[in-house]
Scaffold this motif. Sequence first.
Motif, PDB file in Angstrom:
ATOM      1  N   VAL A 162       0.849  -1.193   0.000  1.00 38.75           N
ATOM      2  CA  VAL A 162       0.000   0.000   0.000  1.00 38.75           C
ATOM      3  C   VAL A 162       0.883   1.242   0.000  1.00 38.75           C
ATOM      4  O   VAL A 162       0.613   2.217  -0.704  1.00 38.75           O
ATOM      5  CB  VAL A 162      -0.949  -0.013   1.211  1.00 38.75           C
ATOM      6  CG1 VAL A 162      -1.756   1.270   1.288  1.00 38.75           C
ATOM      7  CG2 VAL A 162      -1.882  -1.235   1.144  1.00 38.75           C
ATOM      8  N   LYS A 163       1.970   1.180   0.756  1.00 37.92           N
ATOM      9  CA  LYS A 163       2.828   2.356   0.916  1.00 37.92           C
ATOM     10  C   LYS A 163       3.463   2.793  -0.416  1.00 37.92           C
ATOM     11  O   LYS A 163       3.435   3.970  -0.761  1.00 37.92           O
ATOM     12  CB  LYS A 163       3.920   2.064   1.940  1.00 37.92           C
ATOM     13  CG  LYS A 163       4.811   3.258   2.226  1.00 37.92           C
ATOM     14  CD  LYS A 163       5.769   2.966   3.366  1.00 37.92           C
ATOM     15  CE  LYS A 163       6.535   4.213   3.774  1.00 37.92           C
ATOM     16  NZ  LYS A 163       7.375   3.966   4.956  1.00 37.92           N
ATOM     17  N   TYR A 166       0.275   2.251  -3.896  1.00 37.27           N
ATOM     18  CA  TYR A 166      -1.119   2.703  -3.897  1.00 37.27           C
ATOM     19  C   TYR A 166      -1.398   3.643  -5.068  1.00 37.27           C
ATOM     20  O   TYR A 166      -2.471   3.603  -5.666  1.00 37.27           O
ATOM     21  CB  TYR A 166      -1.487   3.389  -2.574  1.00 37.27           C
ATOM     22  CG  TYR A 166      -2.954   3.715  -2.480  1.00 37.27           C
ATOM     23  CD1 TYR A 166      -3.891   2.722  -2.229  1.00 37.27           C
ATOM     24  CD2 TYR A 166      -3.420   5.020  -2.679  1.00 37.27           C
ATOM     25  CE1 TYR A 166      -5.242   2.992  -2.172  1.00 37.27           C
ATOM     26  CE2 TYR A 166      -4.775   5.305  -2.618  1.00 37.27           C
ATOM     27  CZ  TYR A 166      -5.673   4.289  -2.365  1.00 37.27           C
ATOM     28  OH  TYR A 166      -7.018   4.574  -2.317  1.00 37.27           O
ATOM     29  N   ARG A 167      -0.399   4.471  -5.397  1.00 34.84           N
ATOM     30  CA  ARG A 167      -0.580   5.407  -6.529  1.00 34.84           C
ATOM     31  C   ARG A 167       0.361   5.048  -7.672  1.00 34.84           C
ATOM     32  O   ARG A 167       0.884   5.923  -8.364  1.00 34.84           O
ATOM     33  CB  ARG A 167      -0.361   6.838  -6.053  1.00 34.84           C
ATOM     34  CG  ARG A 167      -1.426   7.277  -5.053  1.00 34.84           C
ATOM     35  CD  ARG A 167      -1.272   8.718  -4.611  1.00 34.84           C
ATOM     36  NE  ARG A 167      -2.360   9.103  -3.719  1.00 34.84           N
ATOM     37  CZ  ARG A 167      -2.340   8.930  -2.416  1.00 34.84           C
ATOM     38  NH1 ARG A 167      -1.295   8.381  -1.834  1.00 34.84           N
ATOM     39  NH2 ARG A 167      -3.385   9.293  -1.672  1.00 34.84           N
ATOM     40  N   ARG A 174      -2.232  -0.626 -10.517  1.00 30.11           N
ATOM     41  CA  ARG A 174      -3.297   0.295 -10.139  1.00 30.11           C
ATOM     42  C   ARG A 174      -4.659  -0.406 -10.166  1.00 30.11           C
ATOM     43  O   ARG A 174      -5.490  -0.230  -9.286  1.00 30.11           O
ATOM     44  CB  ARG A 174      -3.289   1.506 -11.077  1.00 30.11           C
ATOM     45  CG  ARG A 174      -3.967   2.723 -10.488  1.00 30.11           C
ATOM     46  CD  ARG A 174      -3.647   3.995 -11.272  1.00 30.11           C
ATOM     47  NE  ARG A 174      -4.040   3.891 -12.664  1.00 30.11           N
ATOM     48  CZ  ARG A 174      -3.217   4.074 -13.703  1.00 30.11           C
ATOM     49  NH1 ARG A 174      -1.949   4.372 -13.487  1.00 30.11           N
ATOM     50  NH2 ARG A 174      -3.638   3.959 -14.935  1.00 30.11           N
ATOM     51  N   ILE A 177      -4.924  -2.740  -7.092  1.00 28.77           N
ATOM     52  CA  ILE A 177      -5.171  -1.980  -5.855  1.00 28.77           C
ATOM     53  C   ILE A 177      -6.620  -1.491  -5.805  1.00 28.77           C
ATOM     54  O   ILE A 177      -7.312  -1.588  -4.784  1.00 28.77           O
ATOM     55  CB  ILE A 177      -4.199  -0.776  -5.757  1.00 28.77           C
ATOM     56  CG1 ILE A 177      -2.771  -1.277  -5.483  1.00 28.77           C
ATOM     57  CG2 ILE A 177      -4.652   0.219  -4.708  1.00 28.77           C
ATOM     58  CD1 ILE A 177      -2.487  -1.643  -4.044  1.00 28.77           C
ATOM     59  N   LYS A 178      -7.092  -0.973  -6.936  1.00 27.30           N
ATOM     60  CA  LYS A 178      -8.457  -0.464  -6.988  1.00 27.30           C
ATOM     61  C   LYS A 178      -9.466  -1.598  -6.769  1.00 27.30           C
ATOM     62  O   LYS A 178     -10.463  -1.440  -6.060  1.00 27.30           O
ATOM     63  CB  LYS A 178      -8.690   0.202  -8.352  1.00 27.30           C
ATOM     64  CG  LYS A 178      -9.888   1.093  -8.413  1.00 27.30           C
ATOM     65  CD  LYS A 178      -9.929   1.849  -9.743  1.00 27.30           C
ATOM     66  CE  LYS A 178     -11.235   2.615  -9.882  1.00 27.30           C
ATOM     67  NZ  LYS A 178     -11.375   3.267 -11.182  1.00 27.30           N
ATOM     68  N   HIS A 181      -9.520  -2.748  -3.123  1.00 24.69           N
ATOM     69  CA  HIS A 181     -10.142  -1.707  -2.306  1.00 24.69           C
ATOM     70  C   HIS A 181     -11.664  -1.752  -2.462  1.00 24.69           C
ATOM     71  O   HIS A 181     -12.407  -1.731  -1.471  1.00 24.69           O
ATOM     72  CB  HIS A 181      -9.589  -0.343  -2.712  1.00 24.69           C
ATOM     73  CG  HIS A 181     -10.124   0.802  -1.910  1.00 24.69           C
ATOM     74  ND1 HIS A 181     -11.194   1.570  -2.320  1.00 24.69           N
ATOM     75  CD2 HIS A 181      -9.753   1.304  -0.706  1.00 24.69           C
ATOM     76  CE1 HIS A 181     -11.448   2.485  -1.404  1.00 24.69           C
ATOM     77  NE2 HIS A 181     -10.588   2.353  -0.416  1.00 24.69           N
ATOM     78  N   SER A 193      -8.058   4.073   3.436  1.00 25.36           N
ATOM     79  CA  SER A 193      -6.870   3.886   2.608  1.00 25.36           C
ATOM     80  C   SER A 193      -6.001   5.139   2.697  1.00 25.36           C
ATOM     81  O   SER A 193      -6.336   6.083   3.425  1.00 25.36           O
ATOM     82  CB  SER A 193      -7.312   3.670   1.164  1.00 25.36           C
ATOM     83  OG  SER A 193      -7.731   4.912   0.607  1.00 25.36           O
ATOM     84  N   ASN A 201      -1.254   5.951   5.224  1.00 30.74           N
ATOM     85  CA  ASN A 201      -0.501   5.977   3.970  1.00 30.74           C
ATOM     86  C   ASN A 201       0.167   4.635   3.661  1.00 30.74           C
ATOM     87  O   ASN A 201       0.624   4.415   2.547  1.00 30.74           O
ATOM     88  CB  ASN A 201       0.564   7.088   3.998  1.00 30.74           C
ATOM     89  CG  ASN A 201       1.747   6.691   4.867  1.00 30.74           C
ATOM     90  OD1 ASN A 201       1.557   6.167   5.963  1.00 30.74           O
ATOM     91  ND2 ASN A 201       2.951   6.897   4.383  1.00 30.74           N
ATOM     92  N   PHE A 204      -4.316  -0.530   4.417  1.00 36.56           N
ATOM     93  CA  PHE A 204      -5.775  -0.459   4.402  1.00 36.56           C
ATOM     94  C   PHE A 204      -6.261  -0.833   5.794  1.00 36.56           C
ATOM     95  O   PHE A 204      -5.955  -1.912   6.294  1.00 36.56           O
ATOM     96  CB  PHE A 204      -6.381  -1.470   3.416  1.00 36.56           C
ATOM     97  CG  PHE A 204      -6.151  -1.169   1.964  1.00 36.56           C
ATOM     98  CD1 PHE A 204      -6.420   0.081   1.429  1.00 36.56           C
ATOM     99  CD2 PHE A 204      -5.684  -2.156   1.107  1.00 36.56           C
ATOM    100  CE1 PHE A 204      -6.224   0.351   0.081  1.00 36.56           C
ATOM    101  CE2 PHE A 204      -5.482  -1.901  -0.248  1.00 36.56           C
ATOM    102  CZ  PHE A 204      -5.756  -0.643  -0.757  1.00 36.56           C
TER     103      PHE A 204
END
Length: 215
Positions: A162-163, A166-167, A174, A177-178, A181, A193, A201, A204
């Motif tokens: 996640v750290k 996540y982006r 991506r 992760i989406k 979630h 999140s 950050n 989850f």
Amino acid sequence: MAVVAALTLAACSGDRGRRSSARKPTPAAQLMPGITSAPIRQCLGRLAEQGVDFQPLPDRDFGGGCLAYGSVKLLDVGTPTTNLGAMTCPLASAFSGWVRFGVVPASRAWLGSEVVKVETFGTYNCRTINGIGATGRLSEHARSNAVDVAAFILADGRRISVKTDYRSADPGVRGFIKAVHQSACKRFATVLSPDYNAAHNDHFHLDMGRGPFCR
Ligand SMILES: [Zn+2]
């Protein structure tokens, strides 16, 4: 504003500090009205039907409102998972379903490799939400009703955290992760999140307290 108030109850503390347990235990009936052995037995039956291996835990009152009632230790959900301690039965049931029907299929679909291990920061933890002193409101972790998920290990050796991911700019990462979630938001009462605040950050936060809330 009611939503904000509910959220502060669910969130994690940043430092994962422990709360003093020097206070006198509070009678469970005052803390968890409505919880009787029948719903817990029914939940344990459903958990067994899910095909997961678990061990029911004795009810524990650690004082100061911190307790583990109607909780289990998950031994095998089909995918090795680290740091799982006491979890309420509904949390254990949601988590098992999420890993099996949310996380693993999403890894196949988006990453072309299966998740073979889920890393968590743990479940039960006697702490307040913001970790400041002993006067703050208790986190769902203090009732064994929350789990913090940090990363996923794939069969091909990749580690999606996640750290750091996540982006991610990688569309597969991506998408994964989406997907996990969104799947979590269907199963847990509250999902927090990195989009929620800086304290989340690197994980989850998934709990079965108040909700629904998904961010
Ligand atoms: Zn948490």
